[in-house]
Scaffold this motif. Structure first.
Motif, PDB file in Angstrom:
ATOM      1  N   THR A  22     -24.512  43.506 -14.530  1.00  0.00           N
ATOM      2  CA  THR A  22     -25.955  43.625 -14.776  1.00  0.00           C
ATOM      3  C   THR A  22     -26.221  44.443 -16.035  1.00  0.00           C
ATOM      4  OG1 THR A  22     -26.453  43.477 -12.418  1.00  0.00           O
ATOM      5  CG2 THR A  22     -28.134  44.490 -13.811  1.00  0.00           C
ATOM      6  N   GLU A  59     -31.193  51.829  -5.080  1.00  0.00           N
ATOM      7  CA  GLU A  59     -32.208  51.406  -6.056  1.00  0.00           C
ATOM      8  C   GLU A  59     -32.448  52.477  -7.102  1.00  0.00           C
ATOM      9  OE1 GLU A  59     -33.875  48.534  -6.942  1.00  0.00           O
ATOM     10  OE2 GLU A  59     -32.360  47.727  -5.608  1.00  0.00           O
ATOM     11  N   HIS A 120     -36.326  39.379 -19.314  1.00  0.00           N
ATOM     12  CA  HIS A 120     -35.007  39.418 -18.661  1.00  0.00           C
ATOM     13  C   HIS A 120     -35.063  40.178 -17.328  1.00  0.00           C
ATOM     14  CE1 HIS A 120     -30.691  39.549 -18.164  1.00  0.00           C
ATOM     15  NE2 HIS A 120     -30.847  40.823 -17.859  1.00  0.00           N
ATOM     16  N   TYR A 122     -37.607  40.763 -15.438  1.00  0.00           N
ATOM     17  CA  TYR A 122     -38.484  40.102 -14.474  1.00  0.00           C
ATOM     18  C   TYR A 122     -37.839  38.833 -13.905  1.00  0.00           C
ATOM     19  CZ  TYR A 122     -42.789  38.268 -12.423  1.00  0.00           C
ATOM     20  OH  TYR A 122     -43.737  37.787 -11.545  1.00  0.00           O
ATOM     21  N   TYR A 123     -37.350  37.963 -14.773  1.00  0.00           N
ATOM     22  CA  TYR A 123     -36.859  36.662 -14.310  1.00  0.00           C
ATOM     23  C   TYR A 123     -35.380  36.629 -13.938  1.00  0.00           C
ATOM     24  CZ  TYR A 123     -41.306  34.657 -15.613  1.00  0.00           C
ATOM     25  OH  TYR A 123     -42.640  34.371 -15.677  1.00  0.00           O
ATOM     26  N   TYR A 124     -34.552  37.402 -14.625  1.00  0.00           N
ATOM     27  CA  TYR A 124     -33.116  37.332 -14.372  1.00  0.00           C
ATOM     28  C   TYR A 124     -32.612  38.434 -13.453  1.00  0.00           C
ATOM     29  CZ  TYR A 124     -33.022  33.733 -17.920  1.00  0.00           C
ATOM     30  OH  TYR A 124     -33.248  32.577 -18.612  1.00  0.00           O
ATOM     31  N   GLU A 125     -33.275  39.577 -13.463  1.00  0.00           N
ATOM     32  CA  GLU A 125     -32.848  40.687 -12.604  1.00  0.00           C
ATOM     33  C   GLU A 125     -33.780  40.871 -11.408  1.00  0.00           C
ATOM     34  OE1 GLU A 125     -29.958  42.032 -13.065  1.00  0.00           O
ATOM     35  OE2 GLU A 125     -29.610  41.086 -15.012  1.00  0.00           O
ATOM     36  N   ASP A 126     -34.854  40.081 -11.332  1.00  0.00           N
ATOM     37  CA  ASP A 126     -35.789  40.079 -10.198  1.00  0.00           C
ATOM     38  C   ASP A 126     -36.484  41.429  -9.943  1.00  0.00           C
ATOM     39  OD1 ASP A 126     -35.413  37.372  -9.594  1.00  0.00           O
ATOM     40  OD2 ASP A 126     -33.608  37.830  -8.438  1.00  0.00           O
ATOM     41  N   TYR A 127     -36.847  42.116 -11.007  1.00  0.00           N
ATOM     42  CA  TYR A 127     -37.590  43.360 -10.847  1.00  0.00           C
ATOM     43  C   TYR A 127     -39.084  43.074 -10.793  1.00  0.00           C
ATOM     44  CZ  TYR A 127     -33.844  46.731 -11.328  1.00  0.00           C
ATOM     45  OH  TYR A 127     -32.741  47.498 -11.099  1.00  0.00           O
ATOM     46  N   ALA A 128     -39.777  43.875 -10.016  1.00  0.00           N
ATOM     47  CA  ALA A 128     -41.234  43.788  -9.934  1.00  0.00           C
ATOM     48  C   ALA A 128     -41.829  44.469 -11.170  1.00  0.00           C
ATOM     49  CB  ALA A 128     -41.737  44.489  -8.672  1.00  0.00           C
TER      50      ALA A 128
END
Length: 164
Positions: A22, A59, A120, A122-128
């Motif tokens: 990551t 987290e 990146h 938002y879409y690839y690491e799925d962070y809010a």
């Protein structure tokens, strides 16, 4: 003392195995060169060993590591010998086997850094949006605006590709 060092080494190895990919991807998004991304990832884990911060949970740990690597990448980009515009030579096609996915990834990587990092995460690491705001230390509205502008730039590029 020996046992303590061994336990710390095992903890760092566990963290490395969990987050190295990551962090490397995030560094590639910022820096665009494999060598620079590898160095940034390595420096992030060195800082982890030096600082040995106490984390509330996984987290918190992940957010700390992302913050450190993001700051490191920003400082690398500020160095005088490095051009502001990063050439994305050597972007590995091993990220995906699908040529359409690879083309989209390359488009995302061609965005200016401030849009690229938000897209990146938002879409690839799925962070809010709230998490991205905290990681990048910008307001939530700035994250939303950068996402919107990043999407607009991607849309323009994709429409341009269709017309060719």
């Amino acid at each position: 003392m020996q046992r303590s060092m061994s336990q710390t080494g095992n903890q760092v190895m566990s963290i490395y195995e969990t987050y190295a990919d990551t962090l490397f991807r995030i560094a590639m998004v910022h820096l665009g060169r494999r060598e620079d991304a590898e160095e940034a990832t390595q420096d992030t884990f060195i800082k982890l060993m030096e600082k040995a911060p106490a984390f509330n949970d996984a987290e918190h740990q992940k957010a700390w590591l992302i913050r450190v690597i993001t700051n490191h990448c920003k400082s690398v980009l500020r160095r005088g010998w490095r051009k502001r515009e990063v050439k994305l030579e050597g972007v590995e096609s091993t990220i995906t086997d699908d040529p359409e996915d690879q083309a989209l990834i390359e488009l995302v990587l061609s965005l200016p850094v401030k849009y690229r990092s938000v897209v990146h995460l938002y879409y690839y690491e799925d962070y809010a949006i709230r998490d991205i705001s905290q990681i990048l230390q910008i307001s939530e509205s700035a994250v939303k605006m950068r996402l919107q502008r990043g999407r607009q730039l991607l849309k323009l590029e994709l429409e341009g590709e269709e017309q060719r």
